[in-house]
Enzyme design. Structure first.
Site, PDB file in Angstrom:
ATOM      1  N   HIS A 154     -35.731 -12.479  27.679  1.00 32.03           N
ATOM      2  CA  HIS A 154     -34.318 -12.059  28.381  1.00 32.03           C
ATOM      3  C   HIS A 154     -33.891 -10.699  27.923  1.00 32.03           C
ATOM      4  CE1 HIS A 154     -32.932 -16.152  29.458  1.00 32.03           C
ATOM      5  NE2 HIS A 154     -33.997 -16.577  28.502  1.00 32.03           N
ATOM      6  N   ASP A 175     -29.913  -2.916  28.162  1.00 32.03           N
ATOM      7  CA  ASP A 175     -29.769  -4.484  28.481  1.00 32.03           C
ATOM      8  C   ASP A 175     -30.839  -5.033  29.228  1.00 32.03           C
ATOM      9  OD1 ASP A 175     -28.420  -6.967  28.180  1.00 32.03           O
ATOM     10  OD2 ASP A 175     -26.525  -5.778  28.665  1.00 32.03           O
TER      11      ASP A 175
HETATM   12  P1  ADP Z   1     -26.091 -11.016  26.553  1.00 32.26           P
HETATM   13  O1  ADP Z   1     -27.070 -12.142  26.858  1.00 32.26           O
HETATM   14  O2  ADP Z   1     -26.570  -9.816  25.763  1.00 32.26           O
HETATM   15  O3  ADP Z   1     -24.979 -11.544  25.550  1.00 32.26           O
HETATM   16  P2  ADP Z   1     -25.084 -11.079  29.224  1.00 32.26           P
HETATM   17  O4  ADP Z   1     -24.234 -10.205  29.864  1.00 32.26           O
HETATM   18  O5  ADP Z   1     -26.304 -11.216  30.026  1.00 32.26           O
HETATM   19  O6  ADP Z   1     -25.347 -10.437  27.738  1.00 32.26           O
HETATM   20  O7  ADP Z   1     -24.615 -12.407  29.190  1.00 32.26           O
HETATM   21  C1  ADP Z   1     -23.322 -12.794  28.543  1.00 32.26           C
HETATM   22  C2  ADP Z   1     -22.760 -14.189  28.952  1.00 32.26           C
HETATM   23  O8  ADP Z   1     -21.801 -14.499  27.895  1.00 32.26           O
HETATM   24  C3  ADP Z   1     -21.798 -13.978  30.107  1.00 32.26           C
HETATM   25  O9  ADP Z   1     -22.109 -14.843  31.098  1.00 32.26           O
HETATM   26  C4  ADP Z   1     -20.293 -13.784  29.961  1.00 32.26           C
HETATM   27  O10 ADP Z   1     -19.616 -14.197  30.869  1.00 32.26           O
HETATM   28  C5  ADP Z   1     -20.415 -14.534  28.654  1.00 32.26           C
HETATM   29  N1  ADP Z   1     -19.435 -13.847  27.780  1.00 32.26           N
HETATM   30  C6  ADP Z   1     -19.219 -12.902  27.270  1.00 32.26           C
HETATM   31  N2  ADP Z   1     -18.254 -12.505  26.471  1.00 32.26           N
HETATM   32  C7  ADP Z   1     -17.796 -13.742  26.405  1.00 32.26           C
HETATM   33  C8  ADP Z   1     -16.358 -14.270  26.121  1.00 32.26           C
HETATM   34  N3  ADP Z   1     -15.509 -13.464  25.416  1.00 32.26           N
HETATM   35  N4  ADP Z   1     -16.063 -15.703  26.248  1.00 32.26           N
HETATM   36  C9  ADP Z   1     -16.929 -16.306  26.956  1.00 32.26           C
HETATM   37  N5  ADP Z   1     -18.029 -16.055  27.600  1.00 32.26           N
HETATM   38  C10 ADP Z   1     -18.441 -14.612  27.419  1.00 32.26           C
HETATM   39  O1  F6P Z   2     -29.620 -12.795  26.042  1.00 33.50           O
HETATM   40  C1  F6P Z   2     -30.047 -12.446  25.083  1.00 33.50           C
HETATM   41  C2  F6P Z   2     -29.622 -13.066  23.910  1.00 33.50           C
HETATM   42  O2  F6P Z   2     -30.225 -12.389  22.855  1.00 33.50           O
HETATM   43  C3  F6P Z   2     -29.983 -14.535  23.784  1.00 33.50           C
HETATM   44  O3  F6P Z   2     -31.376 -14.503  23.203  1.00 33.50           O
HETATM   45  C4  F6P Z   2     -29.101 -15.012  22.924  1.00 33.50           C
HETATM   46  O4  F6P Z   2     -28.980 -16.200  22.933  1.00 33.50           O
HETATM   47  C5  F6P Z   2     -27.994 -14.185  23.333  1.00 33.50           C
HETATM   48  O5  F6P Z   2     -28.466 -13.027  23.549  1.00 33.50           O
HETATM   49  C6  F6P Z   2     -26.755 -14.104  22.161  1.00 33.50           C
HETATM   50  O6  F6P Z   2     -27.384 -14.133  20.905  1.00 33.50           O
HETATM   51  P1  F6P Z   2     -27.178 -15.164  19.836  1.00 33.50           P
HETATM   52  O7  F6P Z   2     -27.999 -16.121  20.329  1.00 33.50           O
HETATM   53  O8  F6P Z   2     -27.688 -14.371  18.722  1.00 33.50           O
HETATM   54  O9  F6P Z   2     -25.702 -15.579  19.438  1.00 33.50           O
END
Ligand code: ADP
Ligand code: F6P
Length: 474
Positions: A165, A372
């Site tokens: 990911h 990212d």
């Molecule tokens: P990462 O996997 O690094 O967290 P992504 O942007 O790919 O980054 O995914 C983040 C996911 O978490 C998205 O679906 C987003 O809507 C959700 N998310 C981020 N911040 C919040 C929040 N404050 N409350 C609920 N969902 C959140």
């Molecule tokens: O999408 C990348 C990622 O590292 C996932 O593997 C992971 O679940 C997510 O971000 C959030 O991090 P964590 O699982 O450490 O809360």
């Protein structure tokens, strides 16, 4: 909804990931949990992972099994030492920064690395009795790179696929990670290794060829040290219709944000875990530069940053939080007024429907990570827009999403002035241009949605010939 090829062949899908989504929860932070939750919620199969809890007797406890419709979810606790060494240690202090090009932040402690490999062995140990002949096992993310090796060591003959990911960095960076050789060898034990972008796949191929004495074969095949794997690209997506419907639910209701007295107030939104990879200080500085250099926007724009906590016990996450909160205070103190707060910063998770409505209400989505894997929020922002009057996506060149979302305003997240002038451009962009860009973006977000991601991976995984599906060639 069937799980593509696995189900057609009557094979059961077994998904393994560190984080398992809580399918009953309305708020879920983290791309892996959101995407897999959407991909599997109506599926048959088994999802195995960490419960998110620690317990001292975890090693002596059987997996906890829950059933959600046709999906079985099995979880194990970690011991406090495993949480420290595997999750907080090698995975998140060493691998996470390295995969995001931050070798300067990578702390690799030998004991943590040992525990990381041991926890992978324990995942395999617990999973083996639950497997059935012919299962297709799909492993996710950097926490579980050694899992195929551990399963095969225990006699597992099923096909095992892997999806990363995060980014796969340039080979010179990956080669600097302690235990890189073991990780490289372990990746080659998967039948399919999936990446978010072409550039991640190229980096991996360059690593295999340049650092493992391997070579590229026909199609997407890579071979090194007697192992051959199919390395291909599967850009992760979202449930576009689902997110768009949540966003629409707010239509006709009062705005979630306070109305300006003269009605002339635009919102810029950011939604990210409070992680140092997300470029939040740079983003705040860019907003400050906008207010400084383009005074016409003062009192007519606000920046809403939602940044839920993540990995909070690690010092580097405490540092980034302090820095973000200092900058928020600085900007609000410097530019704010009795009736105008420039930055609204919220340090907690929100239900998905609130996020969707906020995205729809915002004239600009500001998604500017320093690195990212993909960034689902960029895609969610597009899905949430009003087709007749859409907002503008300002997107980092270094998010995986930039490879697909080319009609966004692409910026360098390290260049604060470029971001400020791009924000000005986004806030003043004529509707015709906004609409033209949005239409192209929406089409691509719809085509490469979460179902396409899941099914194209499963199709490649299931195909016995060496001619895998390349999603970019469709
Ligand atoms: P990462 O996997 O690094 O967290 P992504 O942007 O790919 O980054 O995914 C983040 C996911 O978490 C998205 O679906 C987003 O809507 C959700 N998310 C981020 N911040 C919040 C929040 N404050 N409350 C609920 N969902 C959140
Ligand atoms: O999408 C990348 C990622 O590292 C996932 O593997 C992971 O679940 C997510 O971000 C959030 O991090 P964590 O699982 O450490 O809360």
């Amino acid at each position: 909804e069937p799980v593509g090829a696995a189900e057609k062949d009557n094979k059961r899908l077994v998904v393994v990931s560190n984080r398992v989504a809580n399918l009953n929860a309305k708020a879920q932070t983290g791309g892996l949990a959101v995407a897999l939750g959407d991909a599997l919620s109506a599926s048959q199969g088994l999802w195995f992972g960490w419960s998110g809890e620690t317990s001292v007797d975890a090693k002596a406890t059987m997996p906890k099994i829950e059933t959600k419709g046709d999906l079985t979810v099995a979880t194990i606790d970690l011991t406090p030492e495993e949480m420290e060494g595997y999750y907080l240690g090698y995975a998140n202090r060493c691998l996470w920064p390295s995969l995001h090009y931050r070798l300067d932040l990578a702390l690799c402690n030998e004991e943590h690395a040992n525990i990381y490999f041991e926890v992978n062995a324990r995942f395999a140990e617990n999973l083996m009795p639950m497997l059935e002949p012919g299962d297709m096992i799909w492993v996710h993310d950097y926490h579980l790179i050694p899992l195929a090796e551990e399963l095969k060591r225990r006699g597992c003959t099923s096909r095992i696929g892997f999806f990363l990911h995060t980014p796969f960095p340039s080979p010179e960076i990956f080669a600097a990670v302690p235990h890189q050789k073991r990780l490289g060898d372990a990746l080659m034990r998967f039948d399919v290794v999936g990446f978010q972008t072409q550039s991640d796949r190229e980096n991996f191929a360059r690593y295999v060829c340049g650092f493992m004495n391997g070579e590229e074969l026909a199609g997407d095949l890579l071979t090194a040290q007697g192992q051959t794997t199919n390395a291909a690209v599967f850009p992760i997506g979202i449930d576009v219709g689902g997110f768009a419907n949540l966003a629409k639910q707010g239509d006709g209701l009062p705005s979630l944000l306070p109305e300006a007295p003269d009605g002339d107030m635009k919102t810029i939104i950011g939604v990210d875990r409070l992680d140092y990879t997300k470029g939040l200080p740079e983003r705040l500085r860019a907003f400050e530069a906008l207010l400084e250099q383009y005074p016409q926007h003062r009192r007519h724009v606000r920046f809403v940053q939602i940044a839920p906590p993540t990995r909070e016990t690690l010092p580097v996450y405490q540092d980034i939080r302090r820095e973000v909160e200092r900058l928020v205070g600085q900007i609000n103190g410097r530019f704010g007024d009795l009736n105008w707060q420039p930055v609204i910063y919220l340090h907690r998770p929100f239900p998905q429907d609130v996020l969707a409505r906020l995205c729809r209400e915002s004239a600009v989505g500001m998604i500017t990570p320093l690195r990212d894997g993909m960034n689902l929020v960029a895609k969610e922002y597009i899905a949430a827009q009003r087709p007749e009057d859409p907002g503008v996506l300002v997107l980092s060149r270094f998010a995986g999403a930039a490879e697909q979302l080319r009609e966004a305003l692409l910026i360098n997240p390290h260049d604060v002035n470029e971001m400020a002038s791009t924000l000005d451009r986004a806030l003043t962009m004529p509707r015709q241009e906004r609409w033209a860009r949005y239409n192209r973006l929406r089409q691509r977000v719809e085509t490469y949605d979460v179902t396409n991601w899941r099914d194209s991976f499963m199709q490649t995984f299931a195909s016995s010939d060496d001619d895998p599906v390349n999603v970019f060639a469709k």
